[in-house]
Design a protein around this motif. Sequence first.
Motif, PDB file in Angstrom:
ATOM      1  N   GLY A 291      12.608  20.700  29.000  1.00 38.31           N
ATOM      2  CA  GLY A 291      12.042  19.393  28.671  1.00 38.31           C
ATOM      3  C   GLY A 291      10.628  19.311  29.211  1.00 38.31           C
ATOM      4  N   SER A 292       9.825  18.414  28.606  1.00 36.04           N
ATOM      5  CA  SER A 292       8.473  18.273  29.149  1.00 36.04           C
ATOM      6  C   SER A 292       8.532  17.543  30.481  1.00 36.04           C
ATOM      7  N   GLN A 293       9.658  16.880  30.746  1.00 33.01           N
ATOM      8  CA  GLN A 293       9.817  16.253  32.057  1.00 33.01           C
ATOM      9  C   GLN A 293       9.713  17.308  33.161  1.00 33.01           C
TER      10      GLN A 293
ATOM     11  N   LEU B  83       6.122  18.189  33.693  1.00 29.55           N
ATOM     12  CA  LEU B  83       5.433  17.203  34.537  1.00 29.55           C
ATOM     13  C   LEU B  83       5.775  17.421  36.005  1.00 29.55           C
TER      14      LEU B  83
ATOM     15  N   TYR C  62       3.804   6.265  31.298  1.00 30.43           N
ATOM     16  CA  TYR C  62       5.208   6.694  31.081  1.00 30.43           C
ATOM     17  C   TYR C  62       5.982   6.732  32.410  1.00 30.43           C
TER      18      TYR C  62
ATOM     19  N   ILE D 104      -1.506  10.254  28.324  1.00 31.91           N
ATOM     20  CA  ILE D 104      -0.668  10.490  27.139  1.00 31.91           C
ATOM     21  C   ILE D 104      -1.541  10.054  25.962  1.00 31.91           C
TER      22      ILE D 104
ATOM     23  N   ASN E 243       3.545   6.394  25.132  1.00 29.09           N
ATOM     24  CA  ASN E 243       4.710   5.722  25.677  1.00 29.09           C
ATOM     25  C   ASN E 243       4.243   5.086  26.978  1.00 29.09           C
TER      26      ASN E 243
ATOM     27  N   ASP F 127      -0.103  14.833  28.431  1.00 35.89           N
ATOM     28  CA  ASP F 127       1.325  14.779  28.080  1.00 35.89           C
ATOM     29  C   ASP F 127       1.404  14.303  26.626  1.00 35.89           C
TER      30      ASP F 127
ATOM     31  N   PRO G 105       4.001  14.478  23.808  1.00 32.16           N
ATOM     32  CA  PRO G 105       5.219  14.748  23.037  1.00 32.16           C
ATOM     33  C   PRO G 105       5.283  14.084  21.660  1.00 32.16           C
ATOM     34  N   TYR G 106       4.409  13.088  21.426  1.00 36.21           N
ATOM     35  CA  TYR G 106       4.485  12.367  20.141  1.00 36.21           C
ATOM     36  C   TYR G 106       3.482  12.875  19.118  1.00 36.21           C
TER      37      TYR G 106
ATOM     38  N   SER H  99       6.654  19.154  23.635  1.00 33.83           N
ATOM     39  CA  SER H  99       8.112  19.251  23.657  1.00 33.83           C
ATOM     40  C   SER H  99       8.692  19.328  22.254  1.00 33.83           C
TER      41      SER H  99
ATOM     42  N   SER I 285      11.528  17.828  21.882  1.00 30.68           N
ATOM     43  CA  SER I 285      12.489  16.711  21.950  1.00 30.68           C
ATOM     44  C   SER I 285      12.344  15.739  20.797  1.00 30.68           C
ATOM     45  N   LYS I 286      11.121  15.438  20.400  1.00 30.32           N
ATOM     46  CA  LYS I 286      10.946  14.405  19.373  1.00 30.32           C
ATOM     47  C   LYS I 286      10.930  15.017  17.974  1.00 30.32           C
TER      48      LYS I 286
ATOM     49  N   ARG J 263      16.500  20.362  25.225  1.00 31.65           N
ATOM     50  CA  ARG J 263      15.707  20.470  26.459  1.00 31.65           C
ATOM     51  C   ARG J 263      14.748  21.670  26.397  1.00 31.65           C
TER      52      ARG J 263
ATOM     53  N   ALA K 269      10.783  22.627  25.882  1.00 28.54           N
ATOM     54  CA  ALA K 269       9.419  22.099  25.836  1.00 28.54           C
ATOM     55  C   ALA K 269       8.492  23.204  26.299  1.00 28.54           C
TER      56      ALA K 269
END
Length: 412
Positions: free
Chosen positions: A109-111, A114, A135, A184, A189, A217, A219-220, A248, A250-251, A258, A260
């Motif tokens: 995940g990109s989490q 980070l 975020y 971001i 977000n 960051d 992800p979108y 990521s 994820s989206k 998970r 990214a």
Amino acid sequence: VDIDAVKIDYEDVLSEVARGLKPNAIRKLTPLLARPEIISLAPGAPSPDVFPKEELAEIASRLIRERWFSALQYGPTRGNAGLVQALAEHLQLRGFDKVSPANLLITTGSQQGLDLATRVLLDRGDVVLVELPSYIGGIVALHNCGARLVGVQQDDGGIVIDDLREKIDQHRQLGHRVKCIYTIPNFQNPSGVTLASDRRHQIIEVAREHNLIVIEDDPYRDIYFSDDAGSLTPLSAIDPSRVIYINSFSKILAPGLRVAWLVAPEPIAAKIEIAKEGADLSSSQLDMAIVNEAMRSGLVNRHVPGLRRFYREKRDVMSGALEQNMPAGSDWTTPAGGFFVLYRAPEALDAAALLPAAIEAGVAYVPGDAFFVDGSGKNTMRLAFCRETPEKIIEGIRRLGAVLRRSLEFED
Ligand SMILES: Cc1ncc(COP(=O)(O)O)c(C=O)c1O
């Protein structure tokens, strides 16, 4: 010893970092949202209606049967070599001219990106400049390593450069070490705001002047609603030597995988690799193999245009419903992509205090104050259009408008 009689003071056992950890404001809401009659504009998760489940099921079962010896095995910390190579090629076509596998790392995940990036960059007390709002997961990762979070104003074009410069100067004068900017840039977000093209260049200039690293960051990025919104240059492409870029699957595929990635200057990527080894040895080999196959077979490229249409329709529906239902004196963002609108109620309203009444009326949102590291934003709400159907979005906003109007009458 009577084990039952021994009282442990767990506060005393915990580390300093753990004692400072606060529960994530959004996760705290989750139990409230389980009631089926509630229309929830709170969760920011992608819609399961657009997970490419049949294709992923076919890829997963084929990989386990035919490539079990690698897909079910340990693997390199940097990630599945095929996926790293595929991503490097993909990024080179999209403005990241200088990317090579030495800059790339697959993360859980990109989490995790980070978390690892902040761990290798920051010491306790270092200043990180973050957008107002920002975020929650990024804020938590930064808190976890003891960073001093300093909010920078955003307007419709993203970070306000004068405020960025002012905050840097203020903290330099206080003797603080200013290290990073966390941004971001696309369809943020929680605000939905996009960082304007000229400001991307200005942020890099500021980073060069003050020797800062930018954590980008993103992800979108691929969930854009117009060609213009899809063609903005990443900060990392402007100056790869100053930026850790995080993105990521994820989206655009499914967050349960998970998978990214991050792109960083080589010396930083090498440190992140070592930090990752200590965190999880590597991301899931099976998940990475699935994503590698999804990239190489063209599934990702075939899938993403449909996502843009799917989420754009919901954005349009939410914008229209807000226009019809929100009381005078309020405003909101119109995102050019992503999942979120930030609604700003008339100043007198406290969005957190209003939430029980909203839930009573059958609609939920995330009170915005948790996203503002300076404690502002009490009159804001994050409204996610990613999850509910268009019909429910319309009804949810109608309910919310009624709650807001009732509350404002009460204030008068
Ligand atoms: C801005 C931002 N960064 C990172 C993440 C984490 O995404 P993941 O860990 O699933 O890649 C999210 C998820 O909502 C997000 O909104």
